[in-house]
Design a protein around this motif. Sequence first.
Motif, PDB file in Angstrom:
ATOM      1  N   LYS A 192     -29.982 -81.431 -12.042  1.00 57.11           N
ATOM      2  CA  LYS A 192     -30.983 -80.579 -12.702  1.00 57.11           C
ATOM      3  C   LYS A 192     -30.418 -79.199 -13.039  1.00 57.11           C
ATOM      4  O   LYS A 192     -30.512 -78.738 -14.168  1.00 57.11           O
ATOM      5  N   THR A 193     -29.854 -78.545 -12.021  1.00 53.78           N
ATOM      6  CA  THR A 193     -29.353 -77.189 -12.244  1.00 53.78           C
ATOM      7  C   THR A 193     -28.179 -77.206 -13.218  1.00 53.78           C
ATOM      8  O   THR A 193     -28.048 -76.312 -14.067  1.00 53.78           O
ATOM      9  N   THR A 194     -27.359 -78.228 -13.129  1.00 51.04           N
ATOM     10  CA  THR A 194     -26.237 -78.344 -14.062  1.00 51.04           C
ATOM     11  C   THR A 194     -26.757 -78.425 -15.493  1.00 51.04           C
ATOM     12  O   THR A 194     -26.237 -77.742 -16.398  1.00 51.04           O
TER      13      THR A 194
ATOM     14  N   GLY B 244     -33.623 -68.522 -12.589  1.00 54.91           N
ATOM     15  CA  GLY B 244     -32.682 -69.375 -11.869  1.00 54.91           C
ATOM     16  C   GLY B 244     -33.220 -69.825 -10.522  1.00 54.91           C
ATOM     17  O   GLY B 244     -34.283 -69.390 -10.075  1.00 54.91           O
ATOM     18  N   GLN B 245     -32.466 -70.712  -9.883  1.00 52.62           N
ATOM     19  CA  GLN B 245     -32.867 -71.214  -8.568  1.00 52.62           C
ATOM     20  C   GLN B 245     -32.741 -70.082  -7.546  1.00 52.62           C
ATOM     21  O   GLN B 245     -33.525 -69.980  -6.623  1.00 52.62           O
ATOM     22  N   ASN B 246     -31.744 -69.242  -7.722  1.00 53.01           N
ATOM     23  CA  ASN B 246     -31.617 -68.062  -6.884  1.00 53.01           C
ATOM     24  C   ASN B 246     -31.803 -66.837  -7.757  1.00 53.01           C
ATOM     25  O   ASN B 246     -31.063 -66.615  -8.694  1.00 53.01           O
TER      26      ASN B 246
ATOM     27  N   VAL C   6     -36.927 -72.723 -16.199  1.00 50.77           N
ATOM     28  CA  VAL C   6     -37.273 -72.319 -14.832  1.00 50.77           C
ATOM     29  C   VAL C   6     -36.749 -73.374 -13.870  1.00 50.77           C
ATOM     30  O   VAL C   6     -37.181 -74.525 -13.894  1.00 50.77           O
ATOM     31  N   ASP C   7     -35.792 -72.971 -13.048  1.00 51.75           N
ATOM     32  CA  ASP C   7     -35.186 -73.914 -12.113  1.00 51.75           C
ATOM     33  C   ASP C   7     -35.942 -73.848 -10.793  1.00 51.75           C
ATOM     34  O   ASP C   7     -35.919 -72.844 -10.097  1.00 51.75           O
ATOM     35  N   GLU C   8     -36.628 -74.923 -10.474  1.00 49.67           N
ATOM     36  CA  GLU C   8     -37.415 -75.040  -9.243  1.00 49.67           C
ATOM     37  C   GLU C   8     -38.329 -73.839  -9.020  1.00 49.67           C
ATOM     38  O   GLU C   8     -38.116 -73.044  -8.105  1.00 49.67           O
ATOM     39  N   PRO C   9     -39.375 -73.740  -9.847  1.00 49.42           N
ATOM     40  CA  PRO C   9     -40.230 -72.551  -9.798  1.00 49.42           C
ATOM     41  C   PRO C   9     -40.905 -72.303  -8.454  1.00 49.42           C
ATOM     42  O   PRO C   9     -41.169 -71.157  -8.112  1.00 49.42           O
TER      43      PRO C   9
HETATM   44 MG    MG Z   1     -30.658 -77.326  -8.481  1.00 48.85          MG
END
Ligand code: MG
Length: 313
Positions: free
Chosen positions: A45-47, A85-87, A161-164
């Motif tokens: 997902k993040t990739t 981002g996720q972070n 939105v990565d893992e909101p």
């Molecule tokens: Mg991820």
Amino acid sequence: MDAAIEARAVRKHYRGTERPALDGFDLRVAPGSVCALLGRNGAGKTTAVRILTTLLAMDDGSATVAGHDVRTGGDGVRRAIGLVGQNAAVDEILGGRANLVLFGRLRGLPKAAARARADELIGRFGLDDAADRAVGTYSGGMRRRLDLAASLVVPPSVLFVDEPTTGLDPDARRDVWATVRRLVDDGVTVLLTTQYLEEADELADHVAMLRDGRVVLEGSPAELTSLVGETRVEARFATADDAAAAGRAAGPYAVGPVDVAGVTVAVPVPDAGAVTTFCAALAMAGLRPEDVAVRRPTLDDVFTHVNTPEEAR
Ligand SMILES: [Mg+2]
Ligand SMILES: Nc1ncnc2c1ncn2[C@@H]1O[C@H](COP(=O)(O)OP(=O)(O)OP(=O)(O)O)[C@@H](O)[C@H]1O
């Protein structure tokens, strides 16, 4: 109409790893819609998000975002998008308001305009009380709202939105969902990644299930759930004999094999309304269930299905 996001056969293999993180990744997201990229840890997902937002180069394949080629039109992509981002990338020591002003300045807004926009977003995201407190003291939900606000300082046409809501409590999660819905009302296209089926179900028009770096199943939440299993009426009886008798009585109304297990019976039915027919058949046979429930397939079932190796099904 052209897709807001389109990826074709995208491949990415990180150096020194055994398997590609993305391997034939295809996706099409309609303008103004919400797409949820759903997958377990490591699914890619993040990739995918990093490639579509130009933070990472793909090895092979092609992609466009807001009409710009991700490989050759990076500047255009970056101008058109927002990314959470996720972070998060906010400064811990500065307050929320100061962070938003900084983001505005970095995106090229004049000082006064950046201040005005920061104030507007602080109000809109309900951060007034904490606006001038160090972000390091914010709760998880407040931070996530600030992340979203930061990505909107210059309104994007496509928001990633990565893992909101990972790590948020249910209230904060609902809060973030409401925020995302408001963005969509404003016409923003949203691609979000999530491991939560409930989140995909709540927010997405289109769900793409990712496994081993490719989309293995996609469609609307309703389309996906209709793919696995059928609606069933389940009834529990005092004795196994009654359950067996109920299985026989319900047989003619079932759209598939009736499943009798101990004191319970499960009957596949065409729709939830068939529960009345089922209960009438039981009454005719003189059977009184202790409990009757309708069970509809959920995205959960789909997710389990696509993540179960074929030989184990
Ligand atoms: Mg991820
Ligand atoms: N910088 C990197 N270097 C090497 N391998 C990586 C790198 N980033 C990700 N990977 C690997 O690529 C695969 C996909 O990772 P990715 O972060 O895209 O998954 P994800 O679906 O976002 O997972 P999560 O739900 O944990 O965030 C994983 O096997 C991961 O270990």
